[in-house]
Design a protein around this motif. Sequence first.
Motif, PDB file in Angstrom:
ATOM      1  N   ASP A 162      -5.620  10.005  -8.799  1.00  0.00           N
ATOM      2  CA  ASP A 162      -6.522  10.101  -7.655  1.00  0.00           C
ATOM      3  C   ASP A 162      -6.635   8.755  -6.938  1.00  0.00           C
ATOM      4  OD1 ASP A 162      -9.538   9.862  -6.537  1.00  0.00           O
ATOM      5  OD2 ASP A 162      -8.851  11.947  -6.460  1.00  0.00           O
ATOM      6  N   GLU A 163      -6.497   8.757  -5.617  1.00  0.00           N
ATOM      7  CA  GLU A 163      -6.555   7.529  -4.817  1.00  0.00           C
ATOM      8  C   GLU A 163      -7.930   6.877  -4.874  1.00  0.00           C
ATOM      9  OE1 GLU A 163      -5.301   8.370  -0.880  1.00  0.00           O
ATOM     10  OE2 GLU A 163      -3.292   9.031  -1.464  1.00  0.00           O
ATOM     11  N   ASN A 164      -8.991   7.680  -4.967  1.00  0.00           N
ATOM     12  CA  ASN A 164     -10.339   7.131  -4.999  1.00  0.00           C
ATOM     13  C   ASN A 164     -10.633   6.435  -6.335  1.00  0.00           C
ATOM     14  OD1 ASN A 164     -11.044   8.077  -2.392  1.00  0.00           O
ATOM     15  ND2 ASN A 164     -11.376  10.133  -3.235  1.00  0.00           N
ATOM     16  N   GLU A 165     -10.038   6.937  -7.405  1.00  0.00           N
ATOM     17  CA  GLU A 165     -10.260   6.336  -8.717  1.00  0.00           C
ATOM     18  C   GLU A 165      -9.343   5.136  -8.950  1.00  0.00           C
ATOM     19  OE1 GLU A 165      -9.827   9.291 -11.704  1.00  0.00           O
ATOM     20  OE2 GLU A 165     -11.471  10.547 -10.956  1.00  0.00           O
ATOM     21  N   HIS A 166      -8.265   5.061  -8.192  1.00  0.00           N
ATOM     22  CA  HIS A 166      -7.287   3.969  -8.356  1.00  0.00           C
ATOM     23  C   HIS A 166      -6.972   3.364  -6.986  1.00  0.00           C
ATOM     24  CE1 HIS A 166      -6.521   5.310 -12.504  1.00  0.00           C
ATOM     25  NE2 HIS A 166      -6.570   6.540 -12.014  1.00  0.00           N
ATOM     26  N   PRO A 167      -7.944   2.665  -6.398  1.00  0.00           N
ATOM     27  CA  PRO A 167      -7.708   2.099  -5.061  1.00  0.00           C
ATOM     28  C   PRO A 167      -6.665   0.989  -5.105  1.00  0.00           C
ATOM     29  CG  PRO A 167      -9.733   1.231  -5.988  1.00  0.00           C
ATOM     30  CD  PRO A 167      -9.266   2.301  -6.927  1.00  0.00           C
ATOM     31  N   TRP A 168      -6.005   0.772  -3.979  1.00  0.00           N
ATOM     32  CA  TRP A 168      -5.018  -0.312  -3.895  1.00  0.00           C
ATOM     33  C   TRP A 168      -5.695  -1.671  -4.037  1.00  0.00           C
ATOM     34  CZ3 TRP A 168      -4.548  -4.039   0.152  1.00  0.00           C
ATOM     35  CH2 TRP A 168      -3.419  -4.872   0.042  1.00  0.00           C
ATOM     36  N   TYR A 197       0.454   3.999  -3.136  1.00  0.00           N
ATOM     37  CA  TYR A 197       0.046   5.391  -2.962  1.00  0.00           C
ATOM     38  C   TYR A 197       1.179   6.351  -3.316  1.00  0.00           C
ATOM     39  CZ  TYR A 197      -4.183   3.563  -0.886  1.00  0.00           C
ATOM     40  OH  TYR A 197      -5.374   2.898  -0.698  1.00  0.00           O
ATOM     41  N   ASP A 249      -9.130  -3.828  -5.214  1.00  0.00           N
ATOM     42  CA  ASP A 249     -10.399  -3.869  -5.945  1.00  0.00           C
ATOM     43  C   ASP A 249     -11.104  -5.183  -5.603  1.00  0.00           C
ATOM     44  OD1 ASP A 249     -12.123  -4.761  -8.326  1.00  0.00           O
ATOM     45  OD2 ASP A 249     -11.730  -2.657  -8.801  1.00  0.00           O
ATOM     46  N   GLN A 265       0.832  -1.207   0.000  1.00  0.00           N
ATOM     47  CA  GLN A 265       0.000   0.000   0.000  1.00  0.00           C
ATOM     48  C   GLN A 265       0.863   1.252   0.000  1.00  0.00           C
ATOM     49  OE1 GLN A 265      -3.646   0.046   2.441  1.00  0.00           O
ATOM     50  NE2 GLN A 265      -3.155  -2.047   3.053  1.00  0.00           N
TER      51      GLN A 265
END
Length: 242
Positions: free
Chosen positions: A158-164, A149, A166, A145
């Motif tokens: 963007d962290e919200n559009e590319h979460p660690w 990030y 899925d 993680q």
Amino acid sequence: MKRKNTFVFSLWMLAVILTTSCIHDIEYDADEFDGKILSRITGYGGISQDTNDWMYFNLRTGEVFNENFSGEDIKEGEQIERTDWDFAFCGYHMRTNSGTSGHGRGGALDAGSGEYENWTSSSQLPADAAWVTDTDKDVYVTYSQKDWYSYLNKNGLDENEHPWFDPNSGPQRTLTSANKLLDNAIAVSGPPMTYTPSYHTYIIRCADGETYFKLQIVSWYNTHTEIDDTGGQLSYYIDKLN
């Protein structure tokens, strides 16, 4: 009729008691695991939280590098020029000192399912053995993680559009240098993630090109502790071929 039912019930209870008693009296002769266990979890789940968190072994001398944390002795990339290591773990992935991982004459060979005890000497190795060396185009490791990030911030994503993580594909991954044959030692599926050893015996050729060890992965877990969701401290057998 009631007396008959009572009699049948009493016989059933007696059978249960005798059976239970027998079960408790059985002594199991299963051999205690006497192989190796990694001293710590490596990979993205390790204490260092590094994606390429490799623990290196000089099988010829018994020396261990990065035993306590990632980069303690050998930082990522430095291993390429060194011939004082033969084999490495990062999670369930493995390296040999060969190809893109190192300038040694290492490699790996699949010796088949089971058969571990039958391999005792390097003289058993076929002269035309197809040794598999390391590449940087076949094996993916899971991003830690921290590194994921950092990658997003570096590239303005963007962290919200590319979460660690899925739910459909699991955590993010990236290519690394490793031995693709040895990736078959554990079959991974999920999520939820499951890790199933193949119980194949693999032959590891050391960096000197003339010393050989046999390897068998037994478990994704430390076999001396209760299995839970904190796997990654692998249990395995590894012994030198005479």
